[in-house]
Design an enzyme around this catalytic site. Structure first.
Site, PDB file in Angstrom:
ATOM      1  N   SER A 164       0.852  -1.293   0.019  1.00  0.00           N
ATOM      2  CA  SER A 164      -0.113  -0.196   0.043  1.00  0.00           C
ATOM      3  C   SER A 164       0.919   1.353  -0.075  1.00  0.00           C
ATOM      4  O   SER A 164       1.626   1.272  -0.784  1.00  0.00           O
ATOM      5  CB  SER A 164      -1.011   0.045   1.283  1.00  0.00           C
ATOM      6  OG  SER A 164      -1.985   0.765   1.188  1.00  0.00           O
ATOM      7  N   ASP A 192      -8.379  -6.859  -4.579  1.00  0.00           N
ATOM      8  CA  ASP A 192      -8.051  -5.252  -4.299  1.00  0.00           C
ATOM      9  C   ASP A 192      -8.509  -4.549  -5.141  1.00  0.00           C
ATOM     10  O   ASP A 192      -8.099  -4.388  -6.340  1.00  0.00           O
ATOM     11  CB  ASP A 192      -6.567  -5.602  -3.874  1.00  0.00           C
ATOM     12  CG  ASP A 192      -5.803  -4.067  -3.518  1.00  0.00           C
ATOM     13  OD1 ASP A 192      -6.984  -3.044  -3.497  1.00  0.00           O
ATOM     14  OD2 ASP A 192      -4.814  -3.992  -3.200  1.00  0.00           O
ATOM     15  N   HIS A 235      -7.868  -5.484  -0.257  1.00  0.00           N
ATOM     16  CA  HIS A 235      -6.805  -4.757  -0.160  1.00  0.00           C
ATOM     17  C   HIS A 235      -6.096  -5.384   1.253  1.00  0.00           C
ATOM     18  O   HIS A 235      -4.639  -5.475   0.871  1.00  0.00           O
ATOM     19  CB  HIS A 235      -6.915  -3.346  -0.233  1.00  0.00           C
ATOM     20  CG  HIS A 235      -5.706  -2.482   0.139  1.00  0.00           C
ATOM     21  ND1 HIS A 235      -4.683  -2.512  -0.952  1.00  0.00           N
ATOM     22  CD2 HIS A 235      -4.911  -1.683   1.045  1.00  0.00           C
ATOM     23  CE1 HIS A 235      -3.557  -1.566  -0.302  1.00  0.00           C
ATOM     24  NE2 HIS A 235      -3.940  -1.403   0.704  1.00  0.00           N
ATOM     25  N   ASP A 236      -6.609  -5.800   2.239  1.00  0.00           N
ATOM     26  CA  ASP A 236      -5.937  -5.904   3.376  1.00  0.00           C
ATOM     27  C   ASP A 236      -5.385  -7.346   3.261  1.00  0.00           C
ATOM     28  O   ASP A 236      -4.552  -7.557   4.269  1.00  0.00           O
ATOM     29  CB  ASP A 236      -7.016  -6.165   4.516  1.00  0.00           C
ATOM     30  CG  ASP A 236      -7.089  -5.046   5.368  1.00  0.00           C
ATOM     31  OD1 ASP A 236      -6.147  -3.912   5.121  1.00  0.00           O
ATOM     32  OD2 ASP A 236      -7.784  -4.628   6.261  1.00  0.00           O
TER      33      ASP A 236
END
Lengths: 222, 393
Positions: free
Chosen positions: B160, B326, B359-360
């Site tokens: 990220s 994501d 995304h995590d």
């Protein structure tokens, strides 16, 4: 048969030496040591590993299936997910010494463009492919009246990824059209024995089940 | 350190991170024309630096992360943010590598940020803190790496916003980065990314307790605004599938809707909890600054609009990773990085990991991601001549 496999299994050598696929061994032999190599359609990375071990090449791969890519990267190979049809144009001219396409040409949408791109990215290209002119293929079609299914082409017409099959003669012709020349060529029969180099093309085309060609870019750019 | 601890948010009082202080004659000059001096950088290390100083890995944390990648975070008392990846026998193997992780400049866990004291006024910087960029964060990290006496990092890795720092490191200091892993990231922040960040910032600034950014001096905190910012951001870190699987339309401790604005649904309750937990550990002004740093990130812009030029003739080995679900930093963003690296002739691997965790996913236990990272680092370690025990061969 009520045999416990473990009890009767012959003792195997501690580190069985895996025999590389025939065409991969031939390709590996064609590559100069320490060269920069791009393997297009590198699968699980068997050829790149072989080339790294035997020839100490600086190898990169492109593979369509994410599964193949993941396996390669987990093995420490430099491989990206990509497509021979669309992603080769992203590579700069002369980025590599050799660009290899093993058993993939017939599955590309635009084989001629793929070959031209390969000869742009590398001065030399190595291509292995199943020969559709092989006598068993011809016989199945001519006498059986069915789409051929052979050892090298073990798909049915409806599930095959092979959309652009060619014969050795067809291949030799397109190489000529691209202004490249054949530096070396090998064809194998069903038993894996190479066909005599001095034999005429029609013999190769009839008895070769698969072929491997080392091409060199011609002087004029296409 | 007494000055610094005064400037900490209430939650981390008495918290004394490991730091290095760069005196006023070694300022951090920012892209925006600002000057940060003195500069404190808070950091953590794990493992042992080998004699050749060749086994150091810099881990770059994401937006609201911190220097506690592994072990127990002393502020939250929870495991470090990359516990899945960092530790003995894990891909970032602390038995083999020397792991460094520092809090970004503009952050709030020990490195100089808007909650620190502005030496010019003797009061917290607040919004007078210079707007920092990803490159400024990397400059501060480079100062720390110099301080630690490390010339070349074996690897720089992060996801990220951490991935942006990885890309910036590779572009700014190519000869100091042997290998790089930009994960779930992009070479520029998209309009959608900026839009979500702006929603978060507006939520903070709309809180009456924000007090134009001077809340510290007035003894209040814009907790409601910051919680809302976190709630909206948290949605972007998850996938629709993950939310559906976790919560669906399930009700929270009740069998029927209450026909009120209570948190009837589990997903509401979950987000409220995430918001509350976040304000306990994070400073609102810091949130404004770190989100702004991401928004300004556009690596190609610094190289005449060509991302390939940012990596021209690089010797760094790259492994780019994205995750299928994501949507914040989608695979297409990673592909753009890969194309640029290819065009520059770089050694690059690219893997898109199948995951429905959004995304995590890069922070979670994803076996294929772990195998990929291990494979990439092993081969890089071989090329670097690192023995399995981390010594130099």
């Amino acid at each position: 048969m009520n045999v416990t496999p473990a009890a009767n299994a012959p003792e195997r050598p501690a580190q069985p030496l895996e025999q590389p696929r025939l065409d991969l061994a031939v390709i590996a032999e064609m590559v100069a040591p320490g060269a920069r190599v791009l393997d297009v359609g590198c699968g699980d990375g068997a050829l790149l590993q072989l080339l790294a071990q035997k020839k100490g090449v600086d190898g990169r791969g492109v593979e369509l299936s994410q599964r193949g890519v993941n396996e390669c990267v987990a093995k420490g190979l430099s491989v990206i997910q990509g497509d021979a049809d669309t992603d080769l144009s992203d590579y700069p001219d002369d980025g590599f010494d050799y660009v290899i396409l093993s058993q993939t040409l017939q599955a590309t949408r635009r084989p001629r463009a793929a070959l031209a791109n390969m000869l742009r990215i590398g001065r030399r290209a190595i291509i292995s492919f199943p020969n559709f002119g092989y006598w068993r293929v011809r016989a199945q079609f001519a006498f059986g009246g069915r789409m051929p299914v052979t050892g090298r082409l073990d798909y049915h017409w409806h599930d095959t990824p092979n959309i652009h099959l060619c014969t050795i003669r067809d291949f030799v012709e397109i190489v000529d059209e691209l202004g490249a020349h054949i530096e070396r060529g090998v064809a194998f029969d069903r038993a894996g024995a190479p066909i005599r180099f001095s034999a005429p093309w029609w013999v190769w085309n009839l008895f070769g089940e698969q072929a491997v060609f080392l091409l060199e870019r011609g002087d004029q750019r296409l | 350190m007494s000055v610094l601890s005064e400037a900490r948010p209430a939650c981390s009082e008495g918290f004394a991170p490991k730091t290095v202080v760069f005196p006023p004659d070694r300022p951090l000059l920012t892209d925006g024309g600002g000057r940060i001096a003195p500069l404190t950088v808070a950091y953590e290390t794990r493992g042992t630096l080998n004699a050749a100083r060749s086994n150091a890995i810099l881990l770059c944390h994401a937006l609201t992360g911190d220097q506690y990648a592994a072990g127990v975070n002393p502020v939250t008392r929870k495991p470090g943010w990359w516990e899945a990846m960092v530790g003995p026998g894990k891909p970032f193997d602390t038995d083999r590598y020397f792991l460094i992780c520092s809090n970004v400049v503009g952050g709030c866990l020990g490195t100089t940020g808007p909650a620190s004291i502005n030496p010019a006024t003797g009061k917290p910087y607040g919004v007078d803190f210079p707007v920092v960029t990803i490159r400024d964060m990397v400059r501060a990290q480079a100062m720390l790496i110099d301080h630690l006496g490390i010339e070349t990092l074996f690897c720089v890795a992060g996801g990220s916003m951490g991935g942006m720092q990885v890309l910036q490191w590779a572009a700014s200091y190519p000869e100091r980065v042997f290998s790089a892993m930009p994960i779930a990231t992009a070479a520029k922040h998209s309009a959608q990314n900026i839009a979500f960040h702006e929603v978060g910032r507006q939520a903070v600034m709309a809180d009456p307790d924000w007090r134009s950014g001077r809340y510290q001096e007035q003894g209040v905190r814009p907790e409601k605004g910051l919680a809302v910012a976190r709630m909206s951001a948290h949605i972007t870190y998850l996938s629709e599938a993950a939310l559906q699987r976790k919560f669906g339309r399930k009700l929270q401790d009740r069998s029927a809707p209450t026909f009120s604005f209570d948190a009837d649904f589990q997903v509401e309750n979950y987000l409220r909890y995430q918001g509350l937990a976040f304000v306990e550990r994070f400073d609102a002004n810091s949130y404004l600054f770190v989100t702004r740093a991401c928004d300004y990130f556009d690596l190609a812009a610094d190289y005449g609009g060509s991302l390939a030029m940012a990596f021209k003739d690089t010797k760094t080995r790259f492994c780019v990773v994205s995750f299928t679900s994501d949507w914040l930093y989608p695979t297409s963003d990673s592909r753009a990085i890969v194309h640029a690296l290819n065009a520059g002739g770089a050694s690059v691997s690219f893997v898109e990991i199948e995951s429905d965790k959004g995304h995590d996913a890069f922070l979670l236990h994803e076996p294929m991601f772990i195998a990929t990272t291990r494979g990439f680092l092993d081969s890089a370690a071989n090329a670097r001549g690192l023995a399995p025990d981390g010594t130099s061969k």
